[in-house]
Enzyme design. Sequence first.
Site, short mmCIF file in Angstrom:
data_model
loop_
_atom_site.label_atom_id
_atom_site.label_comp_id
_atom_site.label_asym_id
_atom_site.label_seq_id
_atom_site.Cartn_x
_atom_site.Cartn_y
_atom_site.Cartn_z
N ASP A 1 -29.36 -67.43 -15.66
CA ASP A 1 -28.68 -67.65 -16.69
C ASP A 1 -29.60 -68.52 -17.44
OD1 ASP A 1 -28.36 -67.17 -18.74
OD2 ASP A 1 -25.68 -67.80 -18.18
N THR A 2 -30.69 -68.34 -17.75
CA THR A 2 -31.83 -69.12 -18.21
C THR A 2 -33.40 -68.06 -18.82
OG1 THR A 2 -31.89 -70.13 -16.39
CG2 THR A 2 -34.34 -70.31 -17.65
N THR A 3 -33.30 -69.07 -19.99
CA THR A 3 -34.57 -68.58 -20.98
C THR A 3 -36.34 -69.51 -20.58
OG1 THR A 3 -35.12 -67.90 -23.03
CG2 THR A 3 -34.43 -70.10 -22.89
#
Length: 590
Positions: free
Chosen positions: A403-405
């Site tokens: 869960d990353t950008t």
Amino acid sequence: MFLRNLCSGILSFLLLVHAAQAQFNSTPAQDVPTPNASGGYIRDSRQHPAEPSRNNAFSTTINRYGIAATLQTLASQASATILSKGGNAVDAAIAANAAVGVIEPMMNGIGGDLFAIVWNPKEKKMYALNASGWSAKAETIDAMKAKGLTTMDDSSIYAVTVPGAVAGWEALHAKFGKLPLAVDLAPAIALAENGFPVTETDSENWVQYGMQFKDRAAFASVFLPDGTYPRVGQIFRNPDIANSLRLIAKNGADAFYRGPIADAIVRLSDQNNGFLTKADFADYKPEWVEPVSTTYHDWRIYETPPNTQGIAALSMLNVMELYPLREWGHDSPKTLHIEMEAKALAYSDMLHYVGDPRTDNIPTQKLISKELAKERAKGITEKANCKVLPSDRKEQLDKLQSDTTYLATVDRDGMVVSFIQSNAGNFGSGLVAEHTGFILQNRGSGFYMEPGQPNSLAGHKRPLHTIIPAMMQKDGQTIGFGIMSGFNQAQAHAQFVANVVDFDMNIQAAMDAARFNKGNSGCAVNLEDGYPREVLEQLASQGHQINLVPRYSQVMGRGNAVMHDDTLGVNFGASDPRADGQAIPEQPPY
């Protein structure tokens, strides 16, 4: 006379037909179509294309002015707008991150941590920022055991560490920013207040990961309008996060760490019998650190040091450099085998040694040394090594998800920002403090619950982080790049570097190219559709357990890249086709 001219014309026509037939007959055999019973055929022009071929899904973005590359087009546009207003690459990165946090709340937001690497062309210096948060001071293994807890629930308050993102914004802005912080945050506030249409990938992630928290009233009231996930194209609004961003725009990081936002999070912790206190927030500060680096052929590659996994990318590259990958080619089973084995070796060391360097002695320079790479490479054989990683680590490692950008910006002056920010797991902990509008990360779920390890739980300790930004430089070319998705990141970085350096790909082609994602134990590997069948068969014969996934799969992570070329005075941008983003240029003056 008429008959003479007619005969002459017929003769000329026959000569032209004869010449055309002779030219066709001289065409190489593989290009001559063979009709089937129905008269149809397939011409194979791959060996003799009529025009130049390309390996990337679409072209790089090229501009004399700035470029913003994010995983969401609206966020890229918001960032490019800040560049057009006179902001630099740091202003643009903050604007982009705030906007992506609004648009992709499952991936990132102000409830998570961030890391950044900044190239300052005026100083000719590389800076790195560690804005990862720590655990509550009172949260120790013994304190957890006193509550009857011997494992870490990744959707509980105990997995929540102090979010570092907002403090990271302030540190970056104070050192490099040109525009007021309120201006940088204005596009994200507008997106949250006015709403935006949900994109395809985000809607898929929303239903897959958001619906598990539908019974949590605080979560559902913000993120599940009408009790369900937003569909593609549905307008989503979040007035609570707009208010939180306004507070930060007005009062800076104090609004988050010493004001009403911290108060709301501590109340939530108290309601759930957690450890977090106001002092845990008020005492927190991000840290400027020296980036770690190695050379790969003629390029210098930079990563963030522990407590991140960045050293694993450098260790991989040190091993890969010992082999003739350029000669073998990108799609060669020899290349893939070496890359996979280098990954297994590098990750084994990283997972054994990396923790918080403020509390543990981590032999960083040894782990990224060329000498260690040569020693480790001696163990590589023709067969896959399935027993590099200790099996007792698997439970904790599987909790660290994707869960990353990742985003990258470059401005007209050549400043480059490589920037990554994350909630840790999908929608983080699923915990939302009242009226704040954002999810709290669950990065603490990566702590080991047994003592004596570098990543063992302790008070005011930062856990091992998967998220890493990266840079690479050679002869006046500076590339900021990153590819997210948990422990995929370091191995994806090494593959990207090899694509650029060994296989002469531009940054868009290097981002597009098929890649692998090898797990942290055993010989299992996800391999993206796009490699020849004989390559898969050869790897399988060497013991690799291949799971073939669709082309442009999210399993391979999603990334972006920008490049500044000093000689040309031009910027380039690339965005991953595995996401909904784009590299958008700053509008040139007109």
